[in-house]
Design a protein around this motif. Structure first.
Motif, PDB file in Angstrom:
ATOM      1  N   HIS A  61       0.828  -1.206   0.000  1.00 37.94           N
ATOM      2  CA  HIS A  61       0.000   0.000   0.000  1.00 37.94           C
ATOM      3  C   HIS A  61       0.867   1.264   0.000  1.00 37.94           C
ATOM      4  O   HIS A  61       0.590   2.224  -0.726  1.00 37.94           O
ATOM      5  N   TYR A  62       1.946   1.256   0.789  1.00 35.77           N
ATOM      6  CA  TYR A  62       2.859   2.408   0.808  1.00 35.77           C
ATOM      7  C   TYR A  62       3.483   2.629  -0.565  1.00 35.77           C
ATOM      8  O   TYR A  62       3.634   3.778  -1.004  1.00 35.77           O
ATOM      9  N   LEU A  63       3.837   1.540  -1.227  1.00 38.99           N
ATOM     10  CA  LEU A  63       4.385   1.670  -2.582  1.00 38.99           C
ATOM     11  C   LEU A  63       3.342   2.280  -3.518  1.00 38.99           C
ATOM     12  O   LEU A  63       3.667   3.130  -4.353  1.00 38.99           O
ATOM     13  N   GLY A  64       2.110   1.854  -3.364  1.00 40.58           N
ATOM     14  CA  GLY A  64       1.033   2.449  -4.164  1.00 40.58           C
ATOM     15  C   GLY A  64       0.898   3.941  -3.902  1.00 40.58           C
ATOM     16  O   GLY A  64       0.745   4.733  -4.840  1.00 40.58           O
ATOM     17  N   ASP A  65       0.982   4.331  -2.640  1.00 44.75           N
ATOM     18  CA  ASP A  65       0.924   5.761  -2.302  1.00 44.75           C
ATOM     19  C   ASP A  65       2.070   6.527  -2.949  1.00 44.75           C
ATOM     20  O   ASP A  65       1.881   7.623  -3.484  1.00 44.75           O
ATOM     21  N   ALA A  66       3.267   5.955  -2.880  1.00 45.90           N
ATOM     22  CA  ALA A  66       4.446   6.625  -3.444  1.00 45.90           C
ATOM     23  C   ALA A  66       4.295   6.790  -4.954  1.00 45.90           C
ATOM     24  O   ALA A  66       4.549   7.875  -5.498  1.00 45.90           O
ATOM     25  N   TYR A  67       3.878   5.738  -5.633  1.00 46.28           N
ATOM     26  CA  TYR A  67       3.692   5.839  -7.081  1.00 46.28           C
ATOM     27  C   TYR A  67       2.578   6.817  -7.438  1.00 46.28           C
ATOM     28  O   TYR A  67       2.669   7.527  -8.442  1.00 46.28           O
ATOM     29  N   GLN A  68       1.552   6.880  -6.610  1.00 45.31           N
ATOM     30  CA  GLN A  68       0.491   7.855  -6.838  1.00 45.31           C
ATOM     31  C   GLN A  68       1.049   9.275  -6.739  1.00 45.31           C
ATOM     32  O   GLN A  68       0.756  10.129  -7.584  1.00 45.31           O
ATOM     33  N   CYS A  69       1.854   9.533  -5.729  1.00 41.53           N
ATOM     34  CA  CYS A  69       2.477  10.854  -5.575  1.00 41.53           C
ATOM     35  C   CYS A  69       3.406  11.185  -6.738  1.00 41.53           C
ATOM     36  O   CYS A  69       3.540  12.349  -7.115  1.00 41.53           O
ATOM     37  N   LEU A  70       4.037  10.158  -7.296  1.00 42.68           N
ATOM     38  CA  LEU A  70       4.938  10.365  -8.436  1.00 42.68           C
ATOM     39  C   LEU A  70       4.181  10.494  -9.758  1.00 42.68           C
ATOM     40  O   LEU A  70       4.777  10.790 -10.790  1.00 42.68           O
ATOM     41  N   GLY A  71       2.864  10.262  -9.720  1.00 47.41           N
ATOM     42  CA  GLY A  71       2.056  10.388 -10.928  1.00 47.41           C
ATOM     43  C   GLY A  71       2.001   9.128 -11.772  1.00 47.41           C
ATOM     44  O   GLY A  71       1.461   9.148 -12.874  1.00 47.41           O
ATOM     45  N   ASP A  72       2.535   8.025 -11.278  1.00 46.68           N
ATOM     46  CA  ASP A  72       2.506   6.755 -12.005  1.00 46.68           C
ATOM     47  C   ASP A  72       1.288   5.971 -11.520  1.00 46.68           C
ATOM     48  O   ASP A  72       1.383   5.082 -10.677  1.00 46.68           O
TER      49      ASP A  72
END
Length: 85
Positions: free
Chosen positions: A46-57
């Motif tokens: 889930h944290y990885l998903g959050d990070a990728y969301q913040c990066l726009g991916d």
């Protein structure tokens, strides 16, 4: 544990690419190896998903969050069977 806390600090401070790199190449590999399907592994996904969301991916964000959700559903089902719910 120390490395995970360090990466959370990177994430919070905005160093998202470094956090994703360490979470993916070190933490996630070890979590899958040592824990398998476990709440900690689901949280990391889930944290990885959050990070990728913040990066726009968004494609990767959705993939990681979906995997996290499916793992949590599986774990909840296991818990329900054990508890007789």
């Amino acid at each position: 544990l120390f490395i995970f806390i360090l990466v959370v600090a990177m994430f919070v401070s905005g160093n998202l690419r470094a956090a994703v790199n360490i979470w993916t190449n070190i933490c996630l590999v070890r979590y899958r190896e040592l824990l398998g399907q476990h709440p900690f592994t689901a949280s990391l996904l889930h944290y990885l998903g959050d990070a990728y969301q913040c990066l726009g991916d968004l494609k990767r964000a959705v993939a990681f969050k979906r995997e996290s959700l499916e793992m949590r559903k599986y774990l909840l089902g296991m818990y329900s069977q054990i508890r007789g719910l």
